[in-house]
Design a protein around this motif. Structure first.
Motif, PDB file in Angstrom:
ATOM      1  N   ASN A 179       0.923  -1.130  -0.006  1.00 47.68           N
ATOM      2  CA  ASN A 179       0.060  -0.014   0.121  1.00 47.68           C
ATOM      3  C   ASN A 179       0.913   1.425   0.067  1.00 47.68           C
ATOM      4  OD1 ASN A 179      -2.349  -1.402  -0.187  1.00 47.68           O
ATOM      5  ND2 ASN A 179      -2.827  -1.130   2.191  1.00 47.68           N
ATOM      6  N   LEU A 180       0.402   2.300  -0.385  1.00 49.67           N
ATOM      7  CA  LEU A 180       1.071   3.594  -0.475  1.00 49.67           C
ATOM      8  C   LEU A 180       1.123   4.203   0.767  1.00 49.67           C
ATOM      9  CD1 LEU A 180       1.873   5.578  -2.713  1.00 49.67           C
ATOM     10  CD2 LEU A 180      -0.134   6.759  -2.116  1.00 49.67           C
ATOM     11  N   ASP A 181       2.406   4.478   1.229  1.00 45.36           N
ATOM     12  CA  ASP A 181       2.686   5.105   2.446  1.00 45.36           C
ATOM     13  C   ASP A 181       3.542   6.313   2.471  1.00 45.36           C
ATOM     14  OD1 ASP A 181       3.054   5.400   5.156  1.00 45.36           O
ATOM     15  OD2 ASP A 181       4.188   3.506   5.626  1.00 45.36           O
ATOM     16  N   ILE A 182       2.918   7.421   2.598  1.00 41.56           N
ATOM     17  CA  ILE A 182       3.469   8.583   2.521  1.00 41.56           C
ATOM     18  C   ILE A 182       3.855   9.091   4.041  1.00 41.56           C
ATOM     19  CG2 ILE A 182       3.832  11.090   1.497  1.00 41.56           C
ATOM     20  CD1 ILE A 182       1.660   9.732  -0.516  1.00 41.56           C
ATOM     21  N   PRO A 183       5.060   9.469   4.336  1.00 40.36           N
ATOM     22  CA  PRO A 183       5.064   9.855   5.932  1.00 40.36           C
ATOM     23  C   PRO A 183       4.487  10.979   5.963  1.00 40.36           C
ATOM     24  CG  PRO A 183       7.294   8.957   4.831  1.00 40.36           C
ATOM     25  CD  PRO A 183       6.223   9.134   3.766  1.00 40.36           C
ATOM     26  N   GLY A 184       3.649  11.355   7.154  1.00 44.55           N
ATOM     27  CA  GLY A 184       3.146  12.693   7.511  1.00 44.55           C
ATOM     28  C   GLY A 184       1.659  12.742   7.027  1.00 44.55           C
ATOM     29  N   LEU A 185       1.271  12.180   5.623  1.00 47.07           N
ATOM     30  CA  LEU A 185       0.147  12.194   5.006  1.00 47.07           C
ATOM     31  C   LEU A 185      -0.750  10.906   5.357  1.00 47.07           C
ATOM     32  CD1 LEU A 185       0.953  13.608   1.472  1.00 47.07           C
ATOM     33  CD2 LEU A 185      -0.307  14.753   3.240  1.00 47.07           C
ATOM     34  N   THR A 186      -0.141   9.709   5.043  1.00 46.43           N
ATOM     35  CA  THR A 186      -0.903   8.459   5.376  1.00 46.43           C
ATOM     36  C   THR A 186      -1.288   8.421   6.945  1.00 46.43           C
ATOM     37  OG1 THR A 186       0.336   7.407   3.665  1.00 46.43           O
ATOM     38  CG2 THR A 186      -0.997   5.919   4.781  1.00 46.43           C
ATOM     39  N   SER A 187      -0.857   9.105   7.709  1.00 48.91           N
ATOM     40  CA  SER A 187      -1.029   8.946   9.208  1.00 48.91           C
ATOM     41  C   SER A 187      -2.030   9.879   9.599  1.00 48.91           C
ATOM     42  CB  SER A 187       0.114   8.951  10.007  1.00 48.91           C
ATOM     43  OG  SER A 187       0.888  10.149   9.578  1.00 48.91           O
ATOM     44  N   GLY A 196      -3.182   5.707   1.706  1.00 51.59           N
ATOM     45  CA  GLY A 196      -2.791   4.550   2.113  1.00 51.59           C
ATOM     46  C   GLY A 196      -3.264   3.267   1.366  1.00 51.59           C
ATOM     47  N   GLN A 197      -3.866   3.570   0.119  1.00 53.09           N
ATOM     48  CA  GLN A 197      -4.579   2.503  -0.484  1.00 53.09           C
ATOM     49  C   GLN A 197      -3.143   1.793  -1.329  1.00 53.09           C
ATOM     50  OE1 GLN A 197      -8.502   2.237  -1.395  1.00 53.09           O
ATOM     51  NE2 GLN A 197      -8.867   4.215  -0.579  1.00 53.09           N
ATOM     52  N   ASP A 198      -3.801   0.752  -2.448  1.00 56.82           N
ATOM     53  CA  ASP A 198      -2.853   0.020  -3.127  1.00 56.82           C
ATOM     54  C   ASP A 198      -2.697   0.674  -4.354  1.00 56.82           C
ATOM     55  OD1 ASP A 198      -4.827  -1.329  -5.304  1.00 56.82           O
ATOM     56  OD2 ASP A 198      -5.730  -1.249  -3.290  1.00 56.82           O
ATOM     57  N   PRO A 199      -1.580   0.714  -5.160  1.00 59.07           N
ATOM     58  CA  PRO A 199      -1.413   1.491  -6.090  1.00 59.07           C
ATOM     59  C   PRO A 199      -2.235   1.385  -7.161  1.00 59.07           C
ATOM     60  CG  PRO A 199       0.388  -0.240  -5.766  1.00 59.07           C
ATOM     61  CD  PRO A 199      -0.449  -0.244  -4.693  1.00 59.07           C
ATOM     62  N   ILE A 200      -2.860  -0.041  -7.563  1.00 63.23           N
ATOM     63  CA  ILE A 200      -3.979   0.092  -8.412  1.00 63.23           C
ATOM     64  C   ILE A 200      -5.188   0.739  -8.282  1.00 63.23           C
ATOM     65  CG2 ILE A 200      -5.251  -2.007  -9.940  1.00 63.23           C
ATOM     66  CD1 ILE A 200      -2.957  -3.972  -9.081  1.00 63.23           C
ATOM     67  N   PHE A 201      -5.448   0.949  -6.973  1.00 61.28           N
ATOM     68  CA  PHE A 201      -6.735   1.887  -6.601  1.00 61.28           C
ATOM     69  C   PHE A 201      -6.188   3.313  -7.394  1.00 61.28           C
ATOM     70  CE2 PHE A 201      -7.786   5.390  -3.971  1.00 61.28           C
ATOM     71  CZ  PHE A 201      -9.108   5.366  -4.145  1.00 61.28           C
ATOM     72  N   TYR A 202      -5.132   3.958  -7.357  1.00 61.92           N
ATOM     73  CA  TYR A 202      -4.702   4.948  -7.884  1.00 61.92           C
ATOM     74  C   TYR A 202      -5.066   5.063  -9.254  1.00 61.92           C
ATOM     75  CZ  TYR A 202      -3.695   6.027  -2.942  1.00 61.92           C
ATOM     76  OH  TYR A 202      -3.714   6.154  -1.841  1.00 61.92           O
TER      77      TYR A 202
END
Lengths: 306, 370
Positions: free
Chosen positions: A120-128, A138-144
């Protein structure tokens, strides 16, 4: 709150393969071709994606393999229906039957093996960020990819000249041909695009949704995607809405089974299929809407005269 | 760079009409040989195991008949649909519903015996299949709903319904928890034709009778003419006063009833009770049978035997060579592909031309007047 977010996330995961496959088929049908082989291309994408991921250890290579597998498999359909002018309904059906068999054969040694999952996508600061963080970042790449694909197809079909040409071919291939448009070439590219999308949708199943290989794991999703296109009356944004409604039905029945609602689990499992029938009936009752949007030469073979 | 060009024949080629299934079968064999070679198996010995050994003894021919019967029964019904340009692809579901409704008598009245039991069961089976097929027909005629998608969706529903029955209310209480109904009593079992020679039962006779009956219907009766006219030109059909809606119901009810008959015959003949899974995809394979048989009932009998052999061959290579029995599905899919491709030769000549080649002659007009 956390439960709501989790449910929304699972709905998005269930809706994504439906959305991608349906968006691909929408482009195919807008060009006037009816490819009933979505289920077959999807299962080929699933087995190809799983196999490549399993053998190389990289889910990203799996993702590419899924797309390539769907595209190559759709080429078979394209050659038959476009170059040999075969009956599209029958050819699509045979593509599905062949895909189900071939994938079962190719996947024999994959059964029960642990697969690779796309992270899953995990961007520090944003995903949390509470609540919206995981939904948006925070979703899987295919979602985007699925969301971007929908927007891109919408823009392509309705805002570009090529998109207009494609739609005109779907509405009257003879007129388009008379104007000097390469009908067959457009249709080839559309069918291959649809195949790549179906392959990607299958890859989502075996690389994200349930990272393993199970025979017939598409479980009719390809057919539901076909129904979604009709339901959406060939409009991309309605496909998006429809896919999420169906994702919700799919997840809803799973949760209902898990909570032990005193209804036979088989009845709950059949809800997505029954919902498809109901939705198709509701949409086809509105004759004007259907007539207005159905590509007029959908499903008719075209042989250019020189 | 070369490309294909189709040139319309002035009339359909009788030669290719007759040859096309054979060419398709030949191409399937070639593709199959490549596939076996890729799997690391000697194609010749694989073919011997696949196509020859499963039918080299009398009892094996009986097994062939058991597999062919449901395929032929379903496919002759579907041929009427397809001829009329009506796409019932939910025969698998109608097969299951026929089996379920036909099983009501032996499951609920196991003490009911005598010569009346079987005819009633078969009748119930046909009614069950026809009733289930009536749903997509009704939705199509009433609301204009696409029958391909609705009939297919109902297959999944039928499979789940059967699963629920045999695990729930219809389960044999003395069955040690196995998901199956009670064994049917002797009067509810379809008799074998030649019990000394093999297991083939009356289902195969039903299939042959159905094929002859549909052949008479299609070639000797007004209704068959109506089917053909509405299928090739709905406009012409309307002028002739043939109702399209009535035709949709006729085709669906007929094919549903035959699929239902196939379902109850399979359960009462080959299986003897209801189980969660009663069909290895007969309803879908029958679509291939219908096309391979040129939508002609007599051709369908031959095609049904060929496709039945693909099932037996699949089982044979699985046990002898350890190849997945899915190989049968692959053969079936390839066969349908090649048949459809070869059928193009009936209406068109195929020319390979270079992209840069100049136009050689005035091409005949290609557009079909539909």
């Amino acid at each position: 709150m956390d439960i709501t977010v989790n449910i929304l996330l699972t709905i998005a995961t269930a809706a994504t393969p439906l959305l991608i496959a349906a968006i691909g088929e929408l482009v195919v049908e807008r060009s006037g071709v009816l490819n009933l082989g979505v289920e077959g291309m999807m299962i080929m994408g699933a087995v190809g994606g799983f196999g490549a991921g399993y053998l190389t250890g990289s889910p990203w290579i799996g993702l590419l393999a899924a797309v390539a597998m769907g595209a190559v498999f759709s080429l078979l359909f394209a050659v038959m229906t476009l170059s040999l002018a075969t009956n599209q309904v029958a050819t699509g059906l045979s593509l599905t039957l062949l895909g189900l068999g071939l994938s079962g054969m190719m996947g024999t040694s994959f059964v029960g093996q642990p697969g690779e999952r796309l992270p899953n996508l995990d961007i520090p600061g944003l995903t949390s960020i509470p609540v919206v963080g995981r939904l948006l970042f925070g979703q899987d790449p295919i979602f985007y990819i699925s969301i971007a694909l929908t927007a891109a197809v919408m823009w392509f079909l309705f805002k570009t000249r090529t998109g207009l040409t494609l739609r005109s071919i779907g509405d009257s291939h003879t007129s388009a041909h008379a104007l000097g448009i390469k009908v067959i070439r457009y249709r080839y590219l559309s069918v291959i695009f649809g195949g790549a999308c179906a392959g990607l949708a299958g890859g989502h199943l075996s690389l994200v949704y349930t990272p393993q290989w199970v025979e017939n794991m598409t479980a009719g999703r390809g057919w539901i995607a076909l129904a979604l296109v009709v339901f959406a009356s060939w409009r991309p944004w309605r496909v998006l809405a429809g896919a999420y409604i169906f994702g919700a039905v799919w997840i809803g029945q799973l949760h209902a089974q898990a909570f032990g609602i005193p209804v036979p689990s088989q009845l709950l499992s059949s809800l997505p299929y029954l919902a498809t029938v109901v939705v198709l009936v509701l949409i086809s009752r509105n004759k004007r809407l259907t007539m207005m949007n159905t590509p007029a030469s959908l499903g008719q073979p075209f042989v250019p005269d020189r | 760079m070369m490309r294909l060009e189709l040139v319309k024949r002035p009339q359909r080629s009788m030669l290719f009409s007759a040859l096309s299934p054979f060419i398709a079968f030949g191409l399937t064999i070639v593709a199959g040989a490549i596939m076996f070679a890729l799997l690391g198996v000697n194609p010749l010995s694989a073919f011997r195991i696949y196509f020859i050994e499963p039918i080299s003894q009398v009892w094996q021919l009986h097994e062939l008949a058991i597999k062919a019967a449901p395929l032929i029964l379903i496919a002759v019904g579907l041929s009427v649909c397809f001829k009329a340009n009506i796409w019932n692809i939910g025969a698998e579901g109608q097969f299951i519903l026929g089996a379920i409704v036909g099983s009501i008598i032996p499951v609920f009245f196991p003490q009911f015996e005598g010569p009346l039991v079987l005819p009633l069961m078969l009748l119930f089976g046909m009614v069950g299949g026809a009733a289930y097929a009536a749903i997509p027909a009704l939705l199509k005629t009433r609301f204009g709903t696409n029958e391909i998608l609705t009939s297919l969706m109902l297959v999944y529903v039928a499979q789940l319904f059967l699963d629920w029955l045999v695990r729930g209310p219809w389960r044999d209480p003395q069955g040690h928890g196995f998901p199956q109904t009670i064994q049917f009593n002797d009067s509810a079992i379809l008799p074998e034709l030649m019990p000394d020679a093999g297991r083939a039962n009356w289902g195969f006779v039903f299939a042959l009778v159905a094929a002859v009956a549909i052949w008479i219907l299609m070639s000797r009766m007004l209704k068959g003419f109506e089917v053909r006219v509405l299928g090739s030109s709905p406009r012409a059909g309307r002028f002739a006063g043939f109702g399209l809606n009535r035709m949709v119901f006729f085709a669906f009810l007929l094919s549903g009833a035959l699929a239902g008959l196939a379902g109850i015959s399979e359960v009462s003949g080959a299986i003897g009770q209801l189980q969660p899974v009663i069909s290895p995809g007969y309803g879908f394979t029958a679509i291939i049978v219908a096309f391979l048989g040129r939508l002609n009932p007599l051709g369908i009998v031959a095609a049904g035997l060929v496709l039945a052999l693909t099932y037996l061959g699949g089982e044979a290579v699985q046990s002898a060579l350890g190849i997945s029995d899915k190989v049968a599905r692959v053969f079936q899919g390839m066969l349908l592909f090649f048949v459809l491709g070869c059928d193009t030769l009936i209406h068109y000549r195929i020319r390979l031309i270079g992209l840069a080649a100049p136009k050689l002659e005035a091409a005949p007009k290609l557009k079909e007047a539909r």
